[in-house]
Each structure stands twice: as C-alpha cells, then as structure tokens.
Design a protein around this motif. Structure first.
Motif, PDB file in Angstrom:
ATOM      1  N   TYR A  29       0.904  -1.307   0.074  1.00 57.04           N
ATOM      2  CA  TYR A  29       0.011  -0.006   0.210  1.00 57.04           C
ATOM      3  C   TYR A  29       0.797   1.353  -0.144  1.00 57.04           C
ATOM      4  CZ  TYR A  29       1.009  -0.595   4.994  1.00 57.04           C
ATOM      5  OH  TYR A  29       1.375  -1.035   5.970  1.00 57.04           O
ATOM      6  N   GLY A  30       2.198   1.014   0.041  1.00 61.30           N
ATOM      7  CA  GLY A  30       3.093   2.293  -0.142  1.00 61.30           C
ATOM      8  C   GLY A  30       4.246   2.296   0.949  1.00 61.30           C
ATOM      9  N   GLU A  31       4.866   3.260   1.009  1.00 57.84           N
ATOM     10  CA  GLU A  31       5.909   3.571   2.120  1.00 57.84           C
ATOM     11  C   GLU A  31       5.359   3.580   3.489  1.00 57.84           C
ATOM     12  OE1 GLU A  31      10.375   3.847   1.844  1.00 57.84           O
ATOM     13  OE2 GLU A  31       8.573   3.646   0.329  1.00 57.84           O
ATOM     14  N   GLN A  32       6.165   2.792   4.427  1.00 55.94           N
ATOM     15  CA  GLN A  32       5.731   2.426   5.740  1.00 55.94           C
ATOM     16  C   GLN A  32       7.062   2.724   6.674  1.00 55.94           C
ATOM     17  OE1 GLN A  32       2.545   1.325   7.453  1.00 55.94           O
ATOM     18  NE2 GLN A  32       3.952   1.842   9.090  1.00 55.94           N
ATOM     19  N   MET A  50      -1.075  -4.663   7.251  1.00 55.62           N
ATOM     20  CA  MET A  50      -1.454  -3.175   7.028  1.00 55.62           C
ATOM     21  C   MET A  50      -1.510  -2.509   8.102  1.00 55.62           C
ATOM     22  SD  MET A  50      -4.721  -1.788   4.987  1.00 55.62           S
ATOM     23  CE  MET A  50      -4.586  -3.039   3.778  1.00 55.62           C
ATOM     24  N   ASP A  51      -0.629  -1.409   8.275  1.00 57.53           N
ATOM     25  CA  ASP A  51      -0.721  -0.449   9.376  1.00 57.53           C
ATOM     26  C   ASP A  51      -1.894   0.284   9.434  1.00 57.53           C
ATOM     27  OD1 ASP A  51      -0.055   0.463  11.881  1.00 57.53           O
ATOM     28  OD2 ASP A  51       1.682   1.737  11.228  1.00 57.53           O
ATOM     29  N   SER A  52      -2.277   0.890  10.386  1.00 59.23           N
ATOM     30  CA  SER A  52      -3.374   1.930  10.533  1.00 59.23           C
ATOM     31  C   SER A  52      -3.096   3.154  11.540  1.00 59.23           C
ATOM     32  CB  SER A  52      -4.598   1.232  10.910  1.00 59.23           C
ATOM     33  OG  SER A  52      -5.915   1.942  10.975  1.00 59.23           O
ATOM     34  N   TYR A  53      -3.116   4.452  10.795  1.00 56.85           N
ATOM     35  CA  TYR A  53      -2.765   5.489  11.741  1.00 56.85           C
ATOM     36  C   TYR A  53      -4.164   6.307  11.807  1.00 56.85           C
ATOM     37  CZ  TYR A  53       2.018   5.348  10.136  1.00 56.85           C
ATOM     38  OH  TYR A  53       3.432   4.976   9.810  1.00 56.85           O
ATOM     39  N   SER A  54      -5.132   6.214  10.974  1.00 54.12           N
ATOM     40  CA  SER A  54      -6.422   6.961  10.983  1.00 54.12           C
ATOM     41  C   SER A  54      -7.341   6.315  11.666  1.00 54.12           C
ATOM     42  CB  SER A  54      -6.801   7.284   9.562  1.00 54.12           C
ATOM     43  OG  SER A  54      -8.085   7.825   9.452  1.00 54.12           O
ATOM     44  N   ALA A  55      -8.051   7.076  12.548  1.00 58.26           N
ATOM     45  CA  ALA A  55      -9.166   6.295  13.176  1.00 58.26           C
ATOM     46  C   ALA A  55     -10.524   5.968  12.002  1.00 58.26           C
ATOM     47  CB  ALA A  55     -10.068   7.273  13.765  1.00 58.26           C
ATOM     48  N   PHE A  56     -10.317   6.550  10.736  1.00 55.01           N
ATOM     49  CA  PHE A  56     -11.395   6.181   9.743  1.00 55.01           C
ATOM     50  C   PHE A  56     -10.828   5.240   8.910  1.00 55.01           C
ATOM     51  CE2 PHE A  56     -12.039  10.375  11.599  1.00 55.01           C
ATOM     52  CZ  PHE A  56     -13.392  10.315  11.543  1.00 55.01           C
ATOM     53  N   TYR A  57      -9.510   5.021   8.361  1.00 53.14           N
ATOM     54  CA  TYR A  57      -9.075   4.211   7.231  1.00 53.14           C
ATOM     55  C   TYR A  57      -8.002   3.522   7.818  1.00 53.14           C
ATOM     56  CZ  TYR A  57     -12.469   6.189   4.135  1.00 53.14           C
ATOM     57  OH  TYR A  57     -13.677   6.649   3.534  1.00 53.14           O
ATOM     58  N   HIS A 104      -5.710   3.796   2.753  1.00 53.53           N
ATOM     59  CA  HIS A 104      -6.743   4.781   2.582  1.00 53.53           C
ATOM     60  C   HIS A 104      -7.862   4.404   1.906  1.00 53.53           C
ATOM     61  CE1 HIS A 104      -3.394   7.475   3.803  1.00 53.53           C
ATOM     62  NE2 HIS A 104      -2.657   6.689   2.804  1.00 53.53           N
ATOM     63  N   MET A 105      -8.212   3.064   1.770  1.00 50.79           N
ATOM     64  CA  MET A 105      -9.485   2.542   1.185  1.00 50.79           C
ATOM     65  C   MET A 105     -10.313   1.820   2.222  1.00 50.79           C
ATOM     66  SD  MET A 105      -8.306   1.612  -2.708  1.00 50.79           S
ATOM     67  CE  MET A 105      -6.886   0.474  -2.210  1.00 50.79           C
ATOM     68  N   THR A 106      -9.433   0.807   3.269  1.00 49.16           N
ATOM     69  CA  THR A 106     -10.207   0.079   3.781  1.00 49.16           C
ATOM     70  C   THR A 106     -10.749   0.756   5.186  1.00 49.16           C
ATOM     71  OG1 THR A 106      -8.623  -1.770   3.395  1.00 49.16           O
ATOM     72  CG2 THR A 106      -9.788  -2.209   5.333  1.00 49.16           C
ATOM     73  N   ALA A 107     -12.020   0.902   5.360  1.00 47.20           N
ATOM     74  CA  ALA A 107     -12.790   1.623   6.254  1.00 47.20           C
ATOM     75  C   ALA A 107     -12.734   0.986   7.684  1.00 47.20           C
ATOM     76  CB  ALA A 107     -14.227   2.112   5.792  1.00 47.20           C
ATOM     77  N   THR A 108     -12.911   1.773   8.765  1.00 47.25           N
ATOM     78  CA  THR A 108     -13.058   1.215   9.912  1.00 47.25           C
ATOM     79  C   THR A 108     -14.305   1.164  10.358  1.00 47.25           C
ATOM     80  OG1 THR A 108     -12.637   3.400  11.206  1.00 47.25           O
ATOM     81  CG2 THR A 108     -10.612   2.068  10.817  1.00 47.25           C
ATOM     82  N   ALA A 137      -7.596  13.447  11.683  1.00 43.28           N
ATOM     83  CA  ALA A 137      -8.269  14.930  11.533  1.00 43.28           C
ATOM     84  C   ALA A 137      -8.215  15.143   9.959  1.00 43.28           C
ATOM     85  CB  ALA A 137      -7.021  15.750  12.047  1.00 43.28           C
ATOM     86  N   LEU A 138      -7.366  14.543   9.182  1.00 40.02           N
ATOM     87  CA  LEU A 138      -7.475  14.788   7.919  1.00 40.02           C
ATOM     88  C   LEU A 138      -8.271  13.835   7.160  1.00 40.02           C
ATOM     89  CD1 LEU A 138      -3.697  14.861   6.646  1.00 40.02           C
ATOM     90  CD2 LEU A 138      -5.003  16.685   7.305  1.00 40.02           C
ATOM     91  N   ASP A 139      -8.833  12.779   7.606  1.00 37.29           N
ATOM     92  CA  ASP A 139      -9.705  11.829   7.185  1.00 37.29           C
ATOM     93  C   ASP A 139     -11.035  12.352   7.408  1.00 37.29           C
ATOM     94  OD1 ASP A 139      -8.277  10.358   5.683  1.00 37.29           O
ATOM     95  OD2 ASP A 139      -8.208   8.646   7.053  1.00 37.29           O
TER      96      ASP A 139
END
Length: 222
Positions: free
Chosen positions: A91-94, A131-138, A142-146, A175-177
């Motif tokens: 999914y990108g750079e981690q 897959m890591d997860s920073y956001s509370a939303f995804y 940036h596609m797999t929703a919580t 915050a961004l999401d």
C-alpha cells in the motif's frame, strides 16, 4: 478544503452542542506513554487534560492500536531494518516501528489513569497483519474503512474534537480523514503530544492548516 488554523483569542470559548459534538480520543495507550515500547515524549501529560474534557461531551469515542504479533509495520519483521527506517509495502511507504500495542499485552492497554467509562465506542485499528493503520477512519491503504464514518453519521455528529497520541501521526491522519468526510474538525493541542520525527510535527501542522483543521486549546472548551 482550505481553511485557516484557529487559535482562541482573548478567552474566546466554543459552545459545545451536546448531540452533535464528539470527542475522539486517539491511542492513549501504555506503549505510547513514558516507559512504553514507542513512547511519545510527555505522552502521559495528556491524560488529565483529556479526562477534564471528556466530562463535557455526551459522545466520546476511543481508538486503540491493536497489532498482531509480527505485524508488517514492525521493524523486527524485516531483516536488516531498524525502527524508524522505512519499507515499501503493497500500500506504499511505511515507517517501521518498534513492536508495540500487541494484542492482549499490557502495552496495548489504555493508560491506567485515562477515564474510559464515558466512551460509547472503541475503534481498534492496525489488527490486519499486513497493513498498518494511523487514522481512526481508514487503514493505511486509505481505502479499507474502520466503520467510524458511518457510526458518526448515524449518531448525527457534525463536529469532531481530537485529542491523544501522537499529533503528527494518528491524530493527524484521523483529522485529515475527518475533514475529507466533511466533519468540522478541531485538534486540541494541549491534549496531544508528538513524536516529531525529522520535522514531522511542523509538517503535520501545515497539513492541518491546508485541509481546514482548526487547532485550539482546551481552554476554549473548559
């Protein structure tokens, strides 16, 4: 979604709306506090501030990092890699982290002094091994929703107030999401702390400003 950073001026206060405002508490867990595996400097200092804020909100949501053993975001899962180096994942750079917030370990628990009784929902994130997860939303693809967006919509939320750890990673991406989901979004600076990895805090503040995230202090609400 451009907008300017907002800081309270001359004692300005924000009137909370009991049915449409939500306090979103991000990852106030032992491993992110002093003595933890991925300690955020002065991370425990947010706890009394958050506890004071939570009594003002009817709606409180917690997030909890909840990694599997051997998670792909851990440096220990990559030969020759050290913590805080990066790796390219599907999914990108981690950024690769020390092992932290492993499911069922004391480090994954919420800080003992954090008052959690008022929370109506706990979002666990980062539990997919690849897959890591920073956001509370995804998740970090940036596609797999919580599922948090749908929950907040059904509860009638309009404004989100974010606190917790760390400002420049999980608070930032949440915050961004939140803005992308069209919620009015506030980050309460004195209820957050940052890792500040190679200037990441300044970059986070700039990104928040670009996307119309308001930065305030708890004084505006208490």
């Amino acid at each position: 979604m451009n907008g300017s950073t907002t800081m309270p001026q001359n004692g300005d206060k924000i009137d909370l709306q009991s049915e449409t405002d939500v306090l979103l508490i991000i990852d106030v867990q032992n491993d992110f506090c002093p003595g933890g595996a991925l300690a955020v400097p002065q991370g425990d200092e947010v706890v009394p501030v958050i506890n004071g804020l939570s009594t003002r909100f009817n709606h409180v949501v917690l997030t909890q990092d909840w990694h599997t053993p051997g998670h792909q975001s851990f440096a220990s899962s990559h030969d020759g890699k050290d913590p805080f180096q990066t790796a390219h994942l599907p999914y990108g750079e981690q950024v690769l982290w020390p092992d932290h917030c492993v499911q069922g370990t004391p480090g994954a628990n919420f800080h003992a002094d954090l008052q959690t009784d008022r929370a109506q929902m706990v979002i666990r994130k980062g539990f997919r091994p690849q897959m890591d997860s920073y956001s509370a939303f995804y998740e970090n693809d940036h596609m797999t929703a919580t599922g948090l967006t749908g929950y907040l919509r059904q509860r009638g939320a309009k404004r989100l107030f974010l606190v917790g750890l760390a400002t420049d990673f999980c608070v930032l991406y949440s915050a961004l999401d939140a803005r992308h989901a069209r919620f009015e979004t506030y980050v309460i600076d004195d209820a957050c702390r940052a890792i500040d990895l190679e200037g990441s805090l300044a970059q986070a503040h700039a990104a928040m400003e670009r996307e119309g995230v308001h930065r305030i202090t708890s004084e505006a609400l208490l």
